[in-house]
Design an enzyme around this catalytic site. Structure first.
Site, short mmCIF file in Angstrom:
data_model
loop_
_atom_site.label_atom_id
_atom_site.label_comp_id
_atom_site.label_asym_id
_atom_site.label_seq_id
_atom_site.Cartn_x
_atom_site.Cartn_y
_atom_site.Cartn_z
N HIS A 190 38.02 20.43 25.58
CA HIS A 190 37.34 19.81 26.70
C HIS A 190 37.90 20.30 28.02
CE1 HIS A 190 34.48 16.87 25.49
NE2 HIS A 190 35.28 16.46 24.50
N ARG A 295 45.54 38.31 17.47
CA ARG A 295 46.96 37.96 17.32
C ARG A 295 47.03 36.72 16.41
NH1 ARG A 295 47.19 39.42 23.18
NH2 ARG A 295 48.86 40.95 23.44
N ARG A 331 45.87 41.51 13.30
CA ARG A 331 47.26 41.99 13.35
C ARG A 331 48.14 41.04 12.56
NH1 ARG A 331 50.56 42.42 18.83
NH2 ARG A 331 50.71 40.17 18.60
N GLU A 430 53.51 51.19 19.28
CA GLU A 430 54.19 50.53 20.41
C GLU A 430 55.67 50.89 20.45
OE1 GLU A 430 53.22 46.34 20.09
OE2 GLU A 430 53.62 46.28 17.97
N ASN A 453 52.07 47.16 26.02
CA ASN A 453 53.08 46.23 26.54
C ASN A 453 54.44 46.58 25.93
OD1 ASN A 453 50.71 45.08 27.41
ND2 ASN A 453 50.74 43.46 25.87
N ASP A 454 54.46 46.68 24.62
CA ASP A 454 55.73 47.03 23.98
C ASP A 454 56.06 48.51 24.17
OD1 ASP A 454 57.00 44.73 22.88
OD2 ASP A 454 55.31 44.53 21.51
N ARG A 464 60.60 43.15 28.50
CA ARG A 464 59.36 42.72 29.16
C ARG A 464 59.38 41.27 29.59
NH1 ARG A 464 55.13 42.88 24.01
NH2 ARG A 464 53.91 41.30 25.05
N CYS A 501 45.13 48.26 22.88
CA CYS A 501 44.92 46.82 23.00
C CYS A 501 45.99 46.15 23.86
CB CYS A 501 44.85 46.16 21.63
SG CYS A 501 46.36 46.34 20.68
C1 PEP Z 1 51.46 45.17 23.02
O1 PEP Z 1 52.66 45.20 22.76
O2 PEP Z 1 50.93 45.90 23.88
C2 PEP Z 1 50.58 44.24 22.32
C3 PEP Z 1 49.27 44.30 22.46
O3 PEP Z 1 51.15 43.29 21.55
P1 PEP Z 1 51.93 41.98 22.10
O4 PEP Z 1 51.68 41.91 23.57
O5 PEP Z 1 51.37 40.85 21.34
O6 PEP Z 1 53.34 42.32 21.74
MG MG Z 2 53.39 44.31 20.94
#
Ligand code: PEP
Ligand code: MG
Length: 572
Positions: A190, A295, A331, A430, A453-454, A464, A501
């Site tokens: 909601h 995820r 994943r 990654e 990201n990783d 990070r 991704c």
């Molecule tokens: C990443 O590492 O870019 C990723 C998509 O996975 P997460 O951010 O869940 O580690």
């Molecule tokens: Mg990752």
């Protein structure tokens, strides 16, 4: 400054002060009265129902003109209040068991709410919140307490709560509430629906938000990236003030692109994937060609115990249904690093991001891993599911993970359980070590997706999560684009699908360069789709290739960003 993370369910940016909202919390104990007082206590219950009905009718009346849609929520509350089964249940407990009215109300409403919460249809399950809301109203009246709500705020605030009940969000003073943060809640809750309806930025599922933050704290709510910045520095505040102005302007322009085909100016098509973290249906599925990252951690993190195979199977099937026939990339569990499970008791590590994380952890908890794979394989009989492993560093990792899949497949065959025999198995790229041998990895897997990201974290040796070194977290550095170019080229050469991704795919500047580097599959949070489509539509394929060449030869990330900003500005 501290950064908290959650699900951005209603887009926007807000800068302001925290208002911690604590709704009435019923403290109910199992308690009984002596014989002979049945009528008296049942009357007390009936009176509380009458008062609740009056309160609800007042709300309905005050809303019916301005927001008849929202008033319907409260009409539904009146129906719940008057429900015969509910009343029968309470009456029975009072007359047959001599239960005190508050105990009877709590038991009956909670039972019904739990029943609804188990419904497969998330919309029905979401209605459990309405029952709890009505229960709390009646319990509060029984305790003789006044109504508490967000309708009378003195200042502009960002509301922080454990959860908001439908009555809280609907009666909320919209002119004062600039943002919403809750500890629980998904995209179809909601709170999310009403926040989107009111266009109030909201980030839900921020763990321990009401404990970490206090009344009056200065925060920035970034409901684009799903972040809460607590006690931001002056520089960050300035940066976000600019972002806010840009956001408002872009919002207007990019929303027009949501329904358009993803094409660059010279006509080449690319595809848009969706990153998701729950099983909620969402209108953004219709703007995407696939789910590039599902995820699965949420299932494990939101549960009190390890989710069972059946629970996972049900959840995976729900996501397949939401995706409406498009492929879903599941994943496998990516726990460890910053993500822990309260029921798992993992040993503390000095360097958790370099430790027993994700696939590594699955190898050391093989039963847990196999349960997830079994659930995923079973779900694959019901739609185009793909399995993807996070944190792959070597060819050994790929082979070991595939061997476990084979074992689980064999078990299913023996048991005569259906699954997709030709299910695609892929990896996340990654860790730089696997990126550097992408040519070999491409031969061993059906597809790959780059987790930028990783990849940034490991390529630049920068934690990070550590706010003290965010400046070192450079996803758009020349070195990132060089390694990305190499990965895309190897997969394209091998004829194996490659996507991105990580957050970089949803960043319009990052996406522009990556198109030029040969990427055609971009998976992102729904919020970024319009902007990525728009920016890419401004450039021809050749232009993106030129841009990609240039940025790999610039010296710093700042130069890269300035160059890309200027290119986009020129075309806009
Ligand atoms: C990443 O590492 O870019 C990723 C998509 O996975 P997460 O951010 O869940 O580690
Ligand atoms: Mg990752």
């Amino acid at each position: 400054m501290r950064i908290l993370k959650g699900n951005p369910v209603s887009r926007g940016i807000a800068l302001g002060k925290v208002y911690i909202y604590k709704a009435f919390k019923a403290d109910v104990h199992e308690s009984y009265f002596e014989a002979g007082k049945e009528d008296e206590y049942f009357k007390k219950y009936q009176d509380s129902v009458k008062t609740a009905e009056e309160e609800l009718n007042n709300i309905i009346e005050s809303m019916s003109e301005e927001s008849p849609e929202k008033a319907k929520i409260f009409t539904a509350h009146v129906e719940i209040l008057m429900d015969e089964e509910v009343e029968e249940g309470v009456k029975e407990m009072i007359y047959d068991s001599r239960a005190m009215p508050d105990y009877a109300v709590d038991e009956i409403y909670t039972d019904f709410a739990n029943l609804l919460a188990k419904a497969k249809d998330p919309l029905i399950a979401g209605r459990a919140a309405d029952l709890r809301d009505v229960r709390n109203r009646v319990l509060r009246i029984l305790k003789g307490e006044k109504e508490r709500n967000l309708s009378n705020l003195r200042d502009n605030v960002i509301v922080v709560a454990h959860d908001l009940l439908p009555s809280d969000t609907a009666t909320m003073d919209r002119n004062r509430v600039m943002g919403i943060i809750t500890e629980v809640g998904g995209a179809t809750s909601h709170t999310a629906i009403l926040a989107r309806g009111y266009k109030i930025p909201a980030v839900l599922g921020v763990a321990d938000a009401t404990e970490i933050m206090s009344n009056g704290d200065n925060i920035i709510l970034d409901a684009l990236a799903g972040k809460v910045l607590l006690d931001p520095e002056k520089e960050t505040v300035k940066e976000y003030q600019v972002k806010l102005v840009e956001y408002i302007k872009e919002e207007r322009e990019t929303s027009e692109y949501l329904n358009k085909l993803p094409l660059v100016k010279s006509g080449e098509r690319f595809s848009i994937g969706l990153n998701i973290g729950d099983t909620d249906p969402d209108e953004s599925f219709k703007y995407a060609d696939f789910v590039g990252l599902f995820r699965t951690e949420f299932l494990y993190m939101s549960s009190e115990n390890m989710p069972t195979e059946q629970e996972q199977f049900d959840a995976y099937r729900r996501v397949l249904a939401n995706a409406m026939g498009n492929p879903v990339t599941l994943r496998t569990l990516d726990i460890g690093g910053d993500k822990t499970l309260r029921y798992m008791n993992l040993p503390k590590e000095d360097n958790p991001f370099l430790g027993n994380r994700a696939l590594r952890l699955c190898f050391t908890h093989i039963d847990m891993f196999k349960t997830q794979l079994r659930a995923a394989l079973r779900a694959s009989a019901f739609g185009p599911l793909q399995i993807m492993f996070p944190m792959v560093g070597t060819m050994d990792d790929i082979r070991a993970a595939k061997a476990v899949v084979e074992e689980v497949k064999e078990d299913l065959r023996t048991a005569g359980i259906a699954f997709d025999e030709r299910i695609d198995i892929g990896i996340m790229i990654e860790i730089p070590s696997i990126g550097m041998i992408a040519d070999m990895a491409a031969k061993e897997v059906d597809f790959a997706s780059v987790g930028t990201n990783d990849l940034t974290q490991y390529l630049h040796a920068v934690d990070r999560m550590n706010p003290a070194i965010t400046g070192y977290f450079q996803s758009m550095s020349p070195s990132m684009f060089r390694i990305l170019g190499r990965i895309f080229a190897e997969f394209n050469k091998a004829g194996k699908p490659i996507s991105v991704c990580g957050e970089l795919a949803g960043d319009h500047l990052g996406a522009l360069v990556m198109f030029g580097l040969g990427l055609r599959k971009f998976s992102m949070n729904a919020a970024n789709i319009g902007r990525v489509k728009r920016t890419l539509s401004l450039f021809t394929k050749e232009e993106t290739e030129e841009i990609a060449k240039t940025v790999q030869n610039l010296q710093t990330e700042a130069e890269v960003i300035a160059f890309l900003d200027a290119e986009v500005e020129r075309k806009s």
